[in-house]
Design an enzyme around this catalytic site. Structure first.
Site, PDB file in Angstrom:
ATOM      1  N   GLY A   1      71.169   9.819   6.912  1.00  0.00           N
ATOM      2  CA  GLY A   1      70.614   9.509   5.600  1.00  0.00           C
ATOM      3  C   GLY A   1      71.374  10.135   4.432  1.00  0.00           C
TER       4      GLY A   1
ATOM      5  N   CYS B   1      56.237  16.270  42.042  1.00  0.00           N
ATOM      6  CA  CYS B   1      56.559  17.228  43.100  1.00  0.00           C
ATOM      7  C   CYS B   1      57.946  17.847  42.923  1.00  0.00           C
ATOM      8  CB  CYS B   1      56.381  16.606  44.477  1.00  0.00           C
ATOM      9  SG  CYS B   1      57.617  15.382  44.851  1.00  0.00           S
TER      10      CYS B   1
ATOM     11  N   ASP C   1      61.236   9.753   3.791  1.00  0.00           N
ATOM     12  CA  ASP C   1      61.430  10.720   4.878  1.00  0.00           C
ATOM     13  C   ASP C   1      60.293  11.725   4.838  1.00  0.00           C
ATOM     14  OD1 ASP C   1      62.298  12.895   6.595  1.00  0.00           O
ATOM     15  OD2 ASP C   1      64.291  12.017   6.522  1.00  0.00           O
TER      16      ASP C   1
ATOM     17  N   LYS D   1      63.096  16.472   2.286  1.00  0.00           N
ATOM     18  CA  LYS D   1      64.450  15.931   2.393  1.00  0.00           C
ATOM     19  C   LYS D   1      64.672  14.783   1.409  1.00  0.00           C
ATOM     20  CE  LYS D   1      65.629  17.120   7.112  1.00  0.00           C
ATOM     21  NZ  LYS D   1      66.096  16.649   8.430  1.00  0.00           N
TER      22      LYS D   1
ATOM     23  N   ASP E   1      59.626   5.690  17.959  1.00  0.00           N
ATOM     24  CA  ASP E   1      58.377   5.239  17.387  1.00  0.00           C
ATOM     25  C   ASP E   1      58.563   4.657  15.988  1.00  0.00           C
ATOM     26  OD1 ASP E   1      55.759   5.085  18.149  1.00  0.00           O
ATOM     27  OD2 ASP E   1      55.178   6.764  16.830  1.00  0.00           O
TER      28      ASP E   1
ATOM     29  N   ALA F   1      66.239  10.559   5.619  1.00  0.00           N
ATOM     30  CA  ALA F   1      67.200  11.238   4.742  1.00  0.00           C
ATOM     31  C   ALA F   1      67.761  12.451   5.466  1.00  0.00           C
ATOM     32  CB  ALA F   1      66.531  11.645   3.431  1.00  0.00           C
TER      33      ALA F   1
ATOM     34  N   CYS G   1      61.271 -11.719  24.238  1.00  0.00           N
ATOM     35  CA  CYS G   1      60.882 -10.500  23.514  1.00  0.00           C
ATOM     36  C   CYS G   1      59.481 -10.688  22.933  1.00  0.00           C
ATOM     37  CB  CYS G   1      61.886 -10.219  22.406  1.00  0.00           C
ATOM     38  SG  CYS G   1      61.420  -8.873  21.319  1.00  0.00           S
TER      39      CYS G   1
ATOM     40  N   GLY H   1      70.587  13.470   8.910  1.00  0.00           N
ATOM     41  CA  GLY H   1      72.025  13.485   9.151  1.00  0.00           C
ATOM     42  C   GLY H   1      72.717  12.227   8.657  1.00  0.00           C
TER      43      GLY H   1
HETATM   44 ZN    ZN Z   1      63.133  -9.071  19.748  1.00  0.00          ZN
END
Ligand code: ZN
Lengths: 575, 389
Positions: free
Chosen positions: A24, A168, A43, A67, A115, A20, A432, A22
């Site tokens: 949302g 490095c 949210d 939110k 995630d 919920a 996949c 920008g």
């Molecule tokens: Zn897939």
């Protein structure tokens, strides 16, 4: 005007909205105006001041509140009779399981991190509910449609990993300002104020040459009763002076690079100048530790200004002093936070001084804060456009018109006269591991890598599993979850510390592991291949996961926007 | 030391205080008050360097900073609120926005969306005109009006929208101008940097556009219309200079826009082959409403025979094959009448908001000079329509 059939499909739909923020806020408004009657919003965030320029359902007085809940109230204000449920919760919480997802006709995402997106993708696939996914950065945005076995899933194309930098580059050969920020934030700040037990590469290249005079381990410790000003200057001279000189001694490094110049505090800021400012402590009345500020002490006001080397030096010394005086209790447990003014000041100044030393241009606090805090660029208009496009795609899905669904890019510069460019969704990717359950393979040194390493860096980070179960044939190697016997848990704990080849059922070249996550209803097979050597810079995990390749190349010639990751530019590999 | 300094467009608003010593402690400069830039025949101003010790590049950097500072700095409150968008368009653009004044007319879906967007973005002021009273239909696509009759009865659409918009951003001044748009004097428009008209006749669009064009300062002019799942934006920035970013380079560009009347007068045969059908269809409906004396959108499917007749006549006159304006498209546009499609309003209002922000801030490539969106194919297309093709 919507056709009767369309209006009916919208009216009967039960919609899940994740996020919920920008997108949302705009999405919830447009859904309500379009006639949607039954919406569930999830949210976990609360409202911040910097949301108010685009998340128009929120006001100053709502700062700190949920939110999801405030958005619900605001929309009920102009559409009182529709049904909106609001959960102030993480979409990854167990209550939002496959059964929960199954009650919806379509899932709409307005998320800001990889995630949660992966999680929603998997749950939508498992529940067989179509997903409309979206993202924006500045003027760029995109809306994609994911319908099981008809279009690609969100994870069919590998997502660009968070940007990482070789160790490095950060510790000894920075060439961009962002390298200096990473050094200041993840090394210097963490070393001085963070958890002392954490690994830190701050003097990878310094202790081997300058260890004769001082034990490098002690340099960052404040000596008994040491004056804060003296301590600050000692740190300053060590990291910007001695360390640079030590690095300069390694001629090899500088053959094809500009040589940095060592900077010592006395050259920049003679002691005399400091004393004048000694009494300028304007922070004594501040209650909130997050608003203690070195800029305030020194009378610097505009965060857009680029400070001179003198000013950066002053800020660095002053912020260090303020940490010691005002926030002493937190030292040893501080973690960098973009809303921590003093921390941002310290990191800005340190990065700028390092930049000056390496001939890199200095930046304002505003810019440094953006880089160090991974702040997303966002405007209201793009979010409004993207939300409109989401509703258009959702409406097609609800009318079972998947063949007319489009992936749409919102561009900053027109391509073939188009600012909004629709393209046909891609087919599912046969390799996949998420939607086609294709096997993966992993190259790993089975005698060096522990099960814990494998779980953290592959199963959790790469495969995105929260509650994994790892099996070799019929024997269980590891499992997370409630209701496990005590001795089983102890067994698993012991397994975590063992290297793969020495597990009760040894994992060696040719072994096939099965990994499952019941919450996500996801299972995948990994073939193990033993390999002795790994390149520390390029393969910092000491493992190489492969098998899921890109399906098709994008037809979009212009570089298309990708959702910005929370940790996009300032993560770096630290083995 | 005296130096001639080139001023930017907003030169007269330039900060004339001595340079702040926090940035450049080694320089103190003064603007000479005896020759104000606005009165000067040249775009130059006199600057007196009062004190200067240090390398020349510091002096130049200091002068550059002075040039950039058109007006006051943003307040801390503004910096915090607008943080995420300043990261998109920069602090100068934000300053220009906060000093800009915009007039809108016709408070329907796409204009309401536009208003929300620019109020959030932090313009200086927004003036609304729309004398119409609230109707059931107006409520359908308007999220600014609470659906409570006790609250809205007896008040105009503009007044009701004004109340809500004020809440969106207390830093923006939102007000209502009563009266008929066509009755305003020409110099009324001088107050504004941009004017957006919607829900009005062809004559009204043309007249207001001409009034804006006759004023001594440049006023950006936009029209916006949504019918069914289609939307159209027209843009007139007159003669517009802006900095175009190409990779690491910025080059100065100039665009010359035709007026609304000039643009739509362009012979159809002179237009590029692939101009969207929507452009022609909108002109047919517009022409029909004009000839019948109807208000914008005051059409229904029963008008289809007359509209088709008009299409055929126009196509004949313009030597365009009728297939460029399909019956089905005209039917869709007529069926919609004055009803609106909220997702399309959001998209059109979003694009229009972005364009107004570009024109005011001088950042980004503005579109020239029509934009079309049709939810049916999902394309958002820019068309350059002018008689010089
Ligand atoms: Zn897939």
């Amino acid at each position: 005007m919507a056709s009767e059939q369309q209006a009916q499909a919208i009216k009967n739909a039960k919609v899940l909205m994740v996020g919920a923020g920008g997108i949302g806020c705009e999405l919830l408004k447009t859904l309500a105006l379009s006639g949607f009657q039954d919406i569930h919003i999830i949210d976990m965030d609360t409202i911040e001041v910097s949301n108010l320029n685009r998340q128009f359902l929120f006001r100053q007085s709502h700062v700190g509140q949920s939110k999801a809940k405030v958005a619900r109230e605001a929309v009920l204000g102009f559409r009182p009779h529709i049904n909106i449920a609001a959960s102030h919760a993480n979409v990854k919480d167990p209550e939002f399981n496959v059964e929960f997802f199954k009650q919806f006709n379509v899932v709409l995402n307005g998320l800001d991190n990889l995630d949660a997106r992966r999680y929603v993708n998997r749950l939508s696939l498992a529940a067989e509910v179509p997903l409309v996914e979206s993202g924006t950065t500045g003027f760029l945005g995109q809306v994609t449609v994911h319908v099981k076995s008809k279009t690609e899933c969100y994870e069919c194309q590998t997502k660009p990993n968070p940007k990482t930098y070789p160790v490095c580059t950060i510790t000894s050969t920075p060439s961009k300002f962002v390298h200096c920020i990473v050094w200041a934030k993840d090394l210097l700040f963490a070393k001085l104020f963070g958890d002392k037990n954490l690994e830190n590469d701050l003097y990878v290249h310094s202790n081997d040459t300058s260890s004769s005079s001082e034990n490098a381990e002690d340099v960052f410790e404040r000596r008994e009763g040491e004056d804060p000003e003296k301590y600050g200057r000692r740190i300053y001279d060590h990291v910007f002076g001695h360390n640079i000189e030590a690095a300069l001694a390694m001629e090899e490094t500088w053959k094809n690079r500009n040589r940095p110049k060592p900077i010592y505090s006395r050259d920049v800021l003679p002691d005399k100048l400091v004393q004048q400012n000694e009494n300028l402590d304007k922070n004594f009345t501040v209650d909130n530790p997050l608003s203690v500020s070195a800029m305030t002490s020194l009378g610097l006001r505009n965060p857009q200004d680029v400070w001179s080397l003198v000013e950066n030096t002053r800020i660095l010394l002053e912020s260090l002093k303020l940490f010691l005086r005002k926030r002493e209790k937190e030292i040893g447990s501080l973690v960098f936070e973009k809303d921590d003014q003093l921390a941002v000041e310290f990191v800005t100044a340190a990065a700028n001084i390092r930049a000056a030393s390496f001939g890199i241009s200095m930046h304002s606090l505003f810019e440094a804060k953006g880089i160090s805090g991974n702040i997303v660029h966002a405007v209201a208009t793009t979010n409004a456009i993207i939300a409109g496009l989401i509703v258009i795609e959702a409406t097609k899905i609800l009318q079972n018109d998947v063949k007319n669904c489009r992936v749409t890019y919102c561009l900053e510069h027109p391509s073939k006269k188009m600012l909004l460019m629709p393209v046909e969704p891609f087919e599912p990717n046969k390799s996949c591991f998420v939607c086609s359950e294709a096997p993966l393979s992993l190259e790993v040194n089975t005698y060096h890598t522990t099960l814990r390493n494998f779980v953290e860096k592959i199963v959790k980070a790469k495969l995105g599993m929260n509650l994994p179960l790892i099996m070799l044939g019929s024997s269980l190697l590891y499992e997370v979850g409630d209701g496990l016997e005590e001795d089983t848990v102890a067994n698993y704990e012991a397994n975590l510390e063992k290297v793969l080849a020495e597990l009760p059922s040894p994992v060696v070249s040719g072994t096939k592991l099965t990994i499952e996550d019941f919450q996500q209803e996801l299972s995948c097979d990994i073939s193990i291949k033993h390999r002795e050597e790994f390149d520390e810079e390029k393969e910092p995990d000491g493992m190489l996961l492969s098998g899921w390749t890109k399906s098709s190349t994008s037809v979009v010639s212009q570089s298309v926007p990708l959702e910005r990751e929370d940790n996009e530019h300032v993560q770096w590999s630290n083995q | 030391m005296l130096i001639y300094l080139m001023m930017d467009i907003d030169g007269e608003n330039m900060d004339r205080r001595p340079s702040r010593t926090t940035n450049f402690p080694e320089v103190t400069i003064d603007f000479r008050a005896d020759l104000p830039a606005s009165k000067s025949p040249f775009p130059f101003s006199l600057v007196r360097i009062k004190r200067f010790e240090g390398p020349v590049h510091r002096l130049i950097a200091c002068l550059r900073l002075q040039l950039k500072m058109d007006g006051e700095e943003l307040t801390e409150q503004e910096t915090a609120l607008y943080d995420r968008q300043i990261r998109v368009w920069g602090v100068d653009a934000q300053r220009r926005l906060s000093k800009s004044h915009i007039l809108v007319s016709g408070m329907k879906g796409s204009v309401v969306e536009f208003c929300k967007n620019i109020v959030l973005a932090g313009i200086g002021s927004l003036t609304l005109t729309d004398n119409r009273m609230v109707t059931e239909e107006a409520l359908l696509s308007n999220f600014l009006i609470p659906p409570d009759e006790n609250m809205y009865s007896g008040r105009s659409l503009a007044e009701l929208c004004c109340d809500s918009l004020k809440n969106f951003n207390p830093m923006v001044h939102v007000s209502v101008e009563k009266g008929d748009l066509l009755s305003f004097d020409e110099d009324f428009y001088d107050k504004f940097d941009a004017v957006v008209v919607s829900c009005c006749s062809f004559t009204a669009k043309r007249t207001i556009n001409e009034k804006c064009r006759r004023r001594p300062k440049r006023i950006a002019f936009y029209t916006v219309d949504c019918r069914d799942a289609c939307g159209e934006i027209f843009v007139d920035l007159q003669k517009y200079n802006y900095m175009q970013k190409k990779l690491d380079d910025t080059i100065e560009c100039q665009l010359q826009y035709p007026s609304f009347e000039e643009a739509v007068a362009a012979p159809w045969t002179s237009l590029p082959k692939k101009v969207t059908k929507l452009y022609y269809a909108m002109r047919v409906i517009e022409g029909f409403e004009e000839s019948e004396g109807r208000n914008s959108g005051e059409v229904s499917i029963s008008d289809l025979p007359c509209v088709l007749k008009m299409r055929n006549e126009l196509c004949k006159k313009q030597s365009l094959n009728e297939s460029h304006i399909p019956d089905s498209l005209l039917e869709r546009l007529l069926l919609a009448g004055t009803s609106e499609h909220p997702p399309v309003c959001a998209i059109i209002g979003g694009i229009l908001g972005q364009e107004a922000i570009k024109a005011i801030s001088g950042k980004g490539d503005p579109l020239k000079n029509f934009f079309f969106f049709d939810a049916e194919d999902g394309k958002g297309i820019i068309e350059d329509i002018n008689s010089s093709h």
